[in-house]
Design a protein around this motif. Sequence first.
Motif, short mmCIF file in Angstrom:
data_model
loop_
_atom_site.label_atom_id
_atom_site.label_comp_id
_atom_site.label_asym_id
_atom_site.label_seq_id
_atom_site.Cartn_x
_atom_site.Cartn_y
_atom_site.Cartn_z
N VAL A 39 3.37 -8.95 1.23
CA VAL A 39 2.40 -8.75 2.31
C VAL A 39 1.13 -9.48 1.93
CG1 VAL A 39 1.03 -7.08 3.62
CG2 VAL A 39 3.37 -6.52 2.96
N VAL A 40 0.63 -10.32 2.83
CA VAL A 40 -0.58 -11.09 2.55
C VAL A 40 -1.65 -10.74 3.58
CG1 VAL A 40 0.67 -13.00 1.49
CG2 VAL A 40 0.23 -13.04 3.94
N TYR A 41 -2.90 -10.93 3.17
CA TYR A 41 -4.05 -10.73 4.07
C TYR A 41 -4.85 -12.02 4.16
CZ TYR A 41 -3.34 -5.71 4.51
OH TYR A 41 -2.82 -4.47 4.80
N ARG A 42 -5.23 -12.37 5.38
CA ARG A 42 -6.01 -13.57 5.60
C ARG A 42 -7.47 -13.31 5.24
NH1 ARG A 42 -4.74 -14.01 10.30
NH2 ARG A 42 -6.60 -13.25 11.37
N THR A 43 -8.03 -14.14 4.37
CA THR A 43 -9.41 -14.00 3.91
C THR A 43 -10.07 -15.38 3.94
OG1 THR A 43 -9.08 -14.49 1.55
CG2 THR A 43 -8.54 -12.26 2.29
N PRO A 44 -11.38 -15.46 3.74
CA PRO A 44 -12.03 -16.77 3.65
C PRO A 44 -11.48 -17.64 2.53
CG PRO A 44 -13.67 -15.06 4.01
CD PRO A 44 -12.38 -14.36 3.76
N LEU A 45 -10.82 -17.03 1.54
CA LEU A 45 -10.23 -17.77 0.43
C LEU A 45 -8.79 -18.16 0.71
CD1 LEU A 45 -11.58 -15.63 -2.56
CD2 LEU A 45 -12.52 -17.76 -1.65
N GLY A 46 -8.31 -17.87 1.92
CA GLY A 46 -6.92 -18.12 2.26
C GLY A 46 -6.13 -16.83 2.30
N GLU A 47 -4.82 -16.93 2.40
CA GLU A 47 -3.97 -15.74 2.42
C GLU A 47 -3.72 -15.26 0.99
OE1 GLU A 47 -1.38 -15.72 6.48
OE2 GLU A 47 -0.44 -16.61 4.72
N LEU A 48 -4.10 -14.01 0.74
CA LEU A 48 -3.97 -13.42 -0.59
C LEU A 48 -2.97 -12.28 -0.55
CD1 LEU A 48 -7.74 -13.33 -1.61
CD2 LEU A 48 -6.04 -15.09 -2.15
N PRO A 49 -2.12 -12.14 -1.59
CA PRO A 49 -1.06 -11.13 -1.56
C PRO A 49 -1.56 -9.73 -1.89
CG PRO A 49 -0.94 -12.38 -3.59
CD PRO A 49 -2.03 -13.01 -2.77
N ALA A 50 -1.26 -8.77 -1.01
CA ALA A 50 -1.51 -7.37 -1.30
C ALA A 50 -0.28 -6.73 -1.94
CB ALA A 50 -1.88 -6.61 -0.03
N LEU A 51 0.90 -7.21 -1.58
CA LEU A 51 2.16 -6.83 -2.24
C LEU A 51 2.81 -8.12 -2.71
CD1 LEU A 51 3.75 -4.15 0.15
CD2 LEU A 51 2.32 -3.77 -1.86
N GLY A 52 3.15 -8.17 -3.98
CA GLY A 52 3.67 -9.41 -4.54
C GLY A 52 5.13 -9.32 -4.94
N GLY A 53 6.02 -9.17 -3.95
CA GLY A 53 7.45 -9.14 -4.24
C GLY A 53 7.94 -7.79 -4.70
N VAL A 54 7.58 -6.75 -3.96
CA VAL A 54 7.96 -5.38 -4.33
C VAL A 54 9.43 -5.12 -4.00
CG1 VAL A 54 7.65 -2.93 -3.74
CG2 VAL A 54 5.66 -4.40 -4.13
N SER A 55 10.15 -4.55 -4.93
CA SER A 55 11.52 -4.07 -4.71
C SER A 55 11.58 -2.60 -5.12
CB SER A 55 12.53 -4.88 -5.52
OG SER A 55 12.60 -6.22 -5.05
N LEU A 56 12.15 -1.78 -4.25
CA LEU A 56 12.17 -0.33 -4.49
C LEU A 56 13.31 0.28 -3.70
CD1 LEU A 56 10.65 2.18 -5.71
CD2 LEU A 56 9.43 2.30 -3.53
N THR A 57 14.08 1.15 -4.35
CA THR A 57 15.15 1.88 -3.68
C THR A 57 14.77 3.36 -3.60
OG1 THR A 57 16.88 0.36 -4.44
CG2 THR A 57 17.58 2.55 -3.76
N ILE A 58 14.83 3.91 -2.38
CA ILE A 58 14.56 5.32 -2.15
C ILE A 58 15.88 5.99 -1.80
CG2 ILE A 58 13.28 7.00 -0.78
CD1 ILE A 58 11.21 4.80 -0.26
N GLU A 59 16.34 6.87 -2.65
CA GLU A 59 17.65 7.50 -2.46
C GLU A 59 17.61 8.49 -1.30
OE1 GLU A 59 20.31 6.58 -3.92
OE2 GLU A 59 19.38 5.23 -5.38
N PRO A 60 18.71 8.61 -0.53
CA PRO A 60 18.76 9.57 0.57
C PRO A 60 18.51 11.00 0.08
CG PRO A 60 20.65 8.07 0.66
CD PRO A 60 19.97 7.83 -0.65
N GLY A 61 17.72 11.74 0.83
CA GLY A 61 17.50 13.15 0.54
C GLY A 61 16.51 13.44 -0.56
N THR A 62 15.84 12.43 -1.10
CA THR A 62 14.89 12.65 -2.18
C THR A 62 13.46 12.65 -1.66
OG1 THR A 62 14.75 10.29 -2.68
CG2 THR A 62 16.40 11.57 -3.88
#
Length: 374
Positions: A39-62
């Motif tokens: 996820v990136v955000y547009r700023t005066p410095l260009g698009e900067l990453p707020a999330l940098g390649g997050v991988s996450l598994t959420i198990e059912p029922g947890t």
Amino acid sequence: MTTTSPETGGHPGAPSPPGLAGGPGDMTAPGVRVRDLVVVYRTPLGELPALGGVSLTIEPGTITGIVGESGSGKSTLALSLLNAVQPPGRISAGSVEIDGLGNVLELGGDDLRQARGRHLGYVFQAAQNSLNPLKTVGKQLLDLGRSHGADDPRALVRDARSLLERMGLDGARVLDSHQHQLSGGMRQRVGIMLALVLNAQLVILDEPTTALDMITQATILRIVREVHKERGLTTLMVTHDIGVAAEVTDRLAVMYGGRVVEHGPTMDVIGAPSHPYTQGLIRAIPRLSGDTAEARALPGRPPTLGTLPAGGCVFRERCPLRMDVCETVEPPPVLVDRRTVACHAVAGARQERVVREERVVREQERVGREEERA
């Protein structure tokens, strides 16, 4: 508006009751698989990453907790599960697969609105932000029901009143009130009601106990546990409070600089943290007994969008285990004692342990062969 779900099965569009009539046996808790999310955000410095390649598994029922300092990307990750990141932010890469929905990031328009309404519930950090100050809670409830096809408004109101009363409130009075007539704790409980009244299967709570007194906080956490168990939900809780996470969650993901740096069973992560950032968070918790001087704040400050390093480990500037490789190579997550940890030092220690164990096994095999020959 808080999003909710009337669905009782794992497939969008399945017929369902308008309120809380369905029990846990009628619903299927979905699993969630986040892969390489950017996820990136547009700023005066260009698009900067707020999330940098997050991988996450959420198990059912947890119940999975997301913890970390302010600015670590917790709320951005939570909003991404609804494909609800707003400009100047955008999701630029990755996928969010939710059972029964597929990749939420590929949905748009009415399909996305219906997916949010029938599958996902969201309780906002500031409860008043999800309430219309010009309408009573009851009128907003009816608007919510109409927008998501609830065909029995009376049953919807009845179920909402019942759920509010379970949370220690006068249901009829609350439904007839505007938001300014309710306390912060009452508004938070209204938000939970709106997220559950149409049978959401995946519920996301963003800082549900922020700015609440201890008694109200305990009530909210009890409600979360009870409703999660009774309705067979999958729950994601975003919080900065590790004590809250320890009280409620089954699994815990620790975020820093837009990355998940440690993820595993809550008691394992809290009881024996592996990542140096997790260790720092645990050490910073104030003590009420024992040696109160043991609590030590993390050195330095968390990074902002403009100060996140372009390469290497995002935690290296504050890390006591910093190595040369941390400057240029981002640490990949490795499996360590039932959890994943993204740290070069931890990975190196794990590799050394594996090598030592292999040497011991080889030595035992050698001794065994010699004894056989003898």
